[in-house]
Design a protein around this motif. Structure first.
Motif, PDB file in Angstrom:
ATOM      1  N   LEU A  57     -64.477  -0.045 -17.817  1.00  0.00           N
ATOM      2  CA  LEU A  57     -63.320  -0.654 -17.151  1.00  0.00           C
ATOM      3  C   LEU A  57     -62.956  -1.995 -17.807  1.00  0.00           C
ATOM      4  O   LEU A  57     -61.791  -2.255 -18.099  1.00  0.00           O
ATOM      5  N   ILE A  58     -63.937  -2.824 -18.060  1.00  0.00           N
ATOM      6  CA  ILE A  58     -63.676  -4.118 -18.707  1.00  0.00           C
ATOM      7  C   ILE A  58     -63.118  -3.904 -20.106  1.00  0.00           C
ATOM      8  O   ILE A  58     -62.144  -4.554 -20.505  1.00  0.00           O
ATOM      9  N   TYR A  59     -63.703  -3.000 -20.860  1.00  0.00           N
ATOM     10  CA  TYR A  59     -63.207  -2.704 -22.200  1.00  0.00           C
ATOM     11  C   TYR A  59     -61.760  -2.214 -22.132  1.00  0.00           C
ATOM     12  O   TYR A  59     -60.915  -2.627 -22.932  1.00  0.00           O
ATOM     13  N   SER A  60     -61.441  -1.380 -21.161  1.00  0.00           N
ATOM     14  CA  SER A  60     -60.073  -0.876 -20.979  1.00  0.00           C
ATOM     15  C   SER A  60     -59.110  -2.025 -20.686  1.00  0.00           C
ATOM     16  O   SER A  60     -57.978  -2.034 -21.182  1.00  0.00           O
ATOM     17  N   GLU A  61     -59.547  -2.986 -19.884  1.00  0.00           N
ATOM     18  CA  GLU A  61     -58.705  -4.149 -19.594  1.00  0.00           C
ATOM     19  C   GLU A  61     -58.464  -4.966 -20.861  1.00  0.00           C
ATOM     20  O   GLU A  61     -57.349  -5.463 -21.080  1.00  0.00           O
ATOM     21  N   TYR A  62     -59.471  -5.112 -21.690  1.00  0.00           N
ATOM     22  CA  TYR A  62     -59.296  -5.826 -22.956  1.00  0.00           C
ATOM     23  C   TYR A  62     -58.261  -5.116 -23.825  1.00  0.00           C
ATOM     24  O   TYR A  62     -57.376  -5.749 -24.401  1.00  0.00           O
ATOM     25  N   VAL A  63     -58.368  -3.799 -23.919  1.00  0.00           N
ATOM     26  CA  VAL A  63     -57.431  -3.014 -24.726  1.00  0.00           C
ATOM     27  C   VAL A  63     -56.026  -3.138 -24.157  1.00  0.00           C
ATOM     28  O   VAL A  63     -55.054  -3.342 -24.890  1.00  0.00           O
ATOM     29  N   ALA A  64     -55.894  -3.046 -22.823  1.00  0.00           N
ATOM     30  CA  ALA A  64     -54.581  -3.160 -22.175  1.00  0.00           C
ATOM     31  C   ALA A  64     -53.953  -4.527 -22.408  1.00  0.00           C
ATOM     32  O   ALA A  64     -52.726  -4.661 -22.449  1.00  0.00           O
ATOM     33  N   ASN A  65     -54.783  -5.555 -22.581  1.00  0.00           N
ATOM     34  CA  ASN A  65     -54.291  -6.915 -22.824  1.00  0.00           C
ATOM     35  C   ASN A  65     -54.185  -7.244 -24.314  1.00  0.00           C
ATOM     36  O   ASN A  65     -54.053  -8.402 -24.688  1.00  0.00           O
ATOM     37  N   ASP A  66     -54.250  -6.218 -25.148  1.00  0.00           N
ATOM     38  CA  ASP A  66     -54.090  -6.369 -26.605  1.00  0.00           C
ATOM     39  C   ASP A  66     -55.115  -7.292 -27.257  1.00  0.00           C
ATOM     40  O   ASP A  66     -54.812  -7.964 -28.244  1.00  0.00           O
ATOM     41  N   MET A  67     -56.312  -7.357 -26.690  1.00  0.00           N
ATOM     42  CA  MET A  67     -57.357  -8.173 -27.310  1.00  0.00           C
ATOM     43  C   MET A  67     -57.860  -7.457 -28.558  1.00  0.00           C
ATOM     44  O   MET A  67     -58.020  -6.242 -28.560  1.00  0.00           O
TER      45      MET A  67
END
Length: 117
Positions: A57-67
């Motif tokens: 979930l955290i990794y997905s949030e990073y991807v969604a935020n273009d990190m």
């Protein structure tokens, strides 16, 4: 404080050099491909601790935020399940602080590390 930071990697020289360039890491790096140092500090590998729902979930949030993440070299096989840690040793090799990561994102605060005496 009078300290020296050393990053220890279990990977190969080519992969480590690539990671240093990708991340801009300016610390000294030692390679431990046989993972003797990892073993001595009790650092294991865990599929369950790496691929749990919370981490995904955290990794997905990073991807969604273009990190951006360091890009791996496709021909180098790394062990994504190897867990790391943070340790502070004194000049005699005594461990003053130890933190064995319970997941890839589990890290102590800089303040906790620097407060080790």
């Amino acid at each position: 404080k009078n300290i020296q930071v050393v990053v220890i990697s279990f990977g190969c020289q080519e992969g480590a050099s690539h990671w240093v360039k990708q991340t801009g890491c300016q610390y000294d790096m030692l390679l431990d491909p046989s993972r003797k140092i990892y073993s001595a500090f009790g650092l294991g590998a865990s599929l369950k601790k790496v691929l749990n729902f919370g981490n995904i979930l955290i990794y997905s949030e990073y991807v969604a935020n273009d990190m951006e993440f360091p890009r791996e070299l496709p021909w180098i096989q790394d062990d994504m399940f190897q867990l790391g840690g943070n340790f502070v040793l004194d000049e005699h090799g005594r461990v003053l602080f130890s933190h064995r990561c319970q997941s890839p994102i589990d890290r102590p605060s800089v303040e906790d590390i620097l407060s080790a005496q």
